[in-house]
Design a protein around this motif. Sequence first.
Motif, mmCIF file in Angstrom:
data_model
loop_
_atom_site.group_PDB
_atom_site.id
_atom_site.type_symbol
_atom_site.label_atom_id
_atom_site.label_comp_id
_atom_site.label_asym_id
_atom_site.label_seq_id
_atom_site.Cartn_x
_atom_site.Cartn_y
_atom_site.Cartn_z
ATOM 1 N N VAL A 279 0.857 -1.196 0.000
ATOM 2 C CA VAL A 279 0.000 0.000 0.000
ATOM 3 C C VAL A 279 0.887 1.238 0.000
ATOM 4 C CG1 VAL A 279 -1.727 1.284 1.311
ATOM 5 C CG2 VAL A 279 -1.849 -1.214 1.215
ATOM 6 N N ARG A 280 0.627 2.114 -0.948
ATOM 7 C CA ARG A 280 1.331 3.395 -0.995
ATOM 8 C C ARG A 280 0.306 4.486 -1.297
ATOM 9 N NH1 ARG A 280 5.325 0.178 -3.731
ATOM 10 N NH2 ARG A 280 4.744 0.858 -5.820
ATOM 11 N N GLY A 281 0.583 5.702 -0.860
ATOM 12 C CA GLY A 281 -0.377 6.759 -1.151
ATOM 13 C C GLY A 281 0.098 8.120 -0.704
ATOM 14 N N ARG A 282 -0.708 9.109 -0.984
ATOM 15 C CA ARG A 282 -0.340 10.490 -0.669
ATOM 16 C C ARG A 282 -1.573 11.363 -0.529
ATOM 17 N NH1 ARG A 282 -0.088 13.653 -5.557
ATOM 18 N NH2 ARG A 282 1.748 14.855 -4.927
ATOM 19 N N ILE A 283 -1.385 12.506 0.085
ATOM 20 C CA ILE A 283 -2.429 13.533 0.117
ATOM 21 C C ILE A 283 -2.459 14.194 -1.258
ATOM 22 C CG2 ILE A 283 -3.212 15.682 1.184
ATOM 23 C CD1 ILE A 283 -3.310 13.257 3.088
ATOM 24 N N GLU A 284 -3.601 14.181 -1.891
ATOM 25 C CA GLU A 284 -3.717 14.689 -3.268
ATOM 26 C C GLU A 284 -4.185 16.138 -3.320
ATOM 27 O OE1 GLU A 284 -4.075 12.357 -6.603
ATOM 28 O OE2 GLU A 284 -2.264 12.027 -5.429
ATOM 29 N N SER A 285 -4.994 16.546 -2.348
ATOM 30 C CA SER A 285 -5.548 17.906 -2.389
ATOM 31 C C SER A 285 -5.968 18.321 -0.985
ATOM 32 C CB SER A 285 -6.745 17.977 -3.346
ATOM 33 O OG SER A 285 -7.760 17.096 -2.915
ATOM 34 N N ALA A 286 -5.981 19.609 -0.738
ATOM 35 C CA ALA A 286 -6.445 20.142 0.556
ATOM 36 C C ALA A 286 -6.847 21.600 0.325
ATOM 37 C CB ALA A 286 -5.350 20.043 1.608
ATOM 38 N N ARG A 287 -8.131 21.878 0.484
ATOM 39 C CA ARG A 287 -8.644 23.231 0.211
ATOM 40 C C ARG A 287 -9.626 23.662 1.292
ATOM 41 N NH1 ARG A 287 -11.621 22.520 -5.047
ATOM 42 N NH2 ARG A 287 -11.608 20.375 -4.326
ATOM 43 N N ARG A 288 -9.586 24.927 1.642
ATOM 44 C CA ARG A 288 -10.591 25.479 2.576
ATOM 45 C C ARG A 288 -11.803 25.926 1.756
ATOM 46 N NH1 ARG A 288 -8.059 27.855 7.433
ATOM 47 N NH2 ARG A 288 -7.875 25.614 7.608
ATOM 48 N N LYS A 289 -12.984 25.580 2.225
ATOM 49 C CA LYS A 289 -14.190 25.911 1.477
ATOM 50 C C LYS A 289 -15.268 26.392 2.443
ATOM 51 C CE LYS A 289 -15.048 23.555 -2.199
ATOM 52 N NZ LYS A 289 -15.292 22.616 -3.281
ATOM 53 N N ARG A 290 -16.321 26.925 1.884
ATOM 54 C CA ARG A 290 -17.476 27.320 2.691
ATOM 55 C C ARG A 290 -18.732 26.746 2.052
ATOM 56 N NH1 ARG A 290 -19.106 31.096 6.381
ATOM 57 N NH2 ARG A 290 -17.053 32.032 6.527
ATOM 58 N N GLY A 291 -19.534 26.040 2.847
ATOM 59 C CA GLY A 291 -20.771 25.458 2.337
ATOM 60 C C GLY A 291 -21.961 26.046 3.063
ATOM 61 N N ALA A 292 -23.111 26.017 2.382
ATOM 62 C CA ALA A 292 -24.321 26.606 2.973
ATOM 63 C C ALA A 292 -24.709 25.882 4.257
ATOM 64 C CB ALA A 292 -25.461 26.541 1.963
ATOM 65 N N ARG A 293 -24.577 24.547 4.260
ATOM 66 C CA ARG A 293 -24.975 23.761 5.427
ATOM 67 C C ARG A 293 -23.818 23.557 6.397
ATOM 68 N NH1 ARG A 293 -27.874 18.218 4.452
ATOM 69 N NH2 ARG A 293 -25.934 17.884 3.357
#
Lengths: 137, 149
Positions: free
Chosen positions: B100-114
């Motif tokens: 098993v190998r892997g990585r963090i692909e993305s990380a973003r701050r967001k704002r959602g209505a709920r």
Amino acid sequence: MTSVRPGDALPDYRVGPVSAEKMKTMSALMRDANPIHFDVAAVRALGLGDRVINQGPLNQAYVVSLLGRWAGGAHRVRELRLRHLGAVHAGDRLRAHGTVLDVSEQDGELLVRCEVGLDVLGGDPVLSGTATVHVGG
Amino acid sequence: MTPAVPDEAKLDELVGTEFPGGEFTFERWWVRLVNECALADPADEAGSPVFVFLAATSAMGVSWERLWSWFGARESDGPMAGEIHTVLHRPLRVGGTYAVRGRIESARRKRGARTGVFDLVGYRLDLHETSGELAASCTSSILFPRERR
């Protein structure tokens, strides 16, 4: 199976009532310490209701079973994309469902792309997404 | 001690972080019990795409708590599963061992209505045959709610 067409509905797969005991076993198998799967008090403390909550992989597995029963085995599911929309609680009854979106041939294999979902009967959607399944010989 | 919530620059830095990884073997008793819990056909053995996620996260080399801590969160902060995308390139075998190998692909701050403000983190884990060939992949996302902290 070669007569599959876009718009065809897969036979529904019904599950339930969902078992709290199976969640407990699954927590051990996954070494998942999250108490929402085996401790009602923890679920209540988090304001998530008064029944333990099913593991996501079990919910996904019900959708795979829907596809596998239709296509001839879970190994025929080549790709699965699911979005988590809601929770399944112990005692819930569920419906996994699917509809054919398109049919294509790749490297001599017939591949069917389906829209799939899992809903709590009389309640909210749990999962929705798409799957690609190999059908035929 | 409460881990610090990363700012957006730190989130960018976390993209590319590799998991330590490990190895996973599909033992027959374990596959059987998972299929029983899932109400799956025993004849499916390890054929279900669900086994990709289970094996990959078991052998990713960090605990869930450790993974949460990379993003300044704890279990009690309520990280939530977003999407999961699984691709099988070849059938997984009972008795088979996979790296098993892997990585963090993305990380973003967001704002959602709920949800309000949250961080959306994507990570990919791959299962490789002992020959090195890619057997399967799963790319998942986690939502970290931020407004409660």
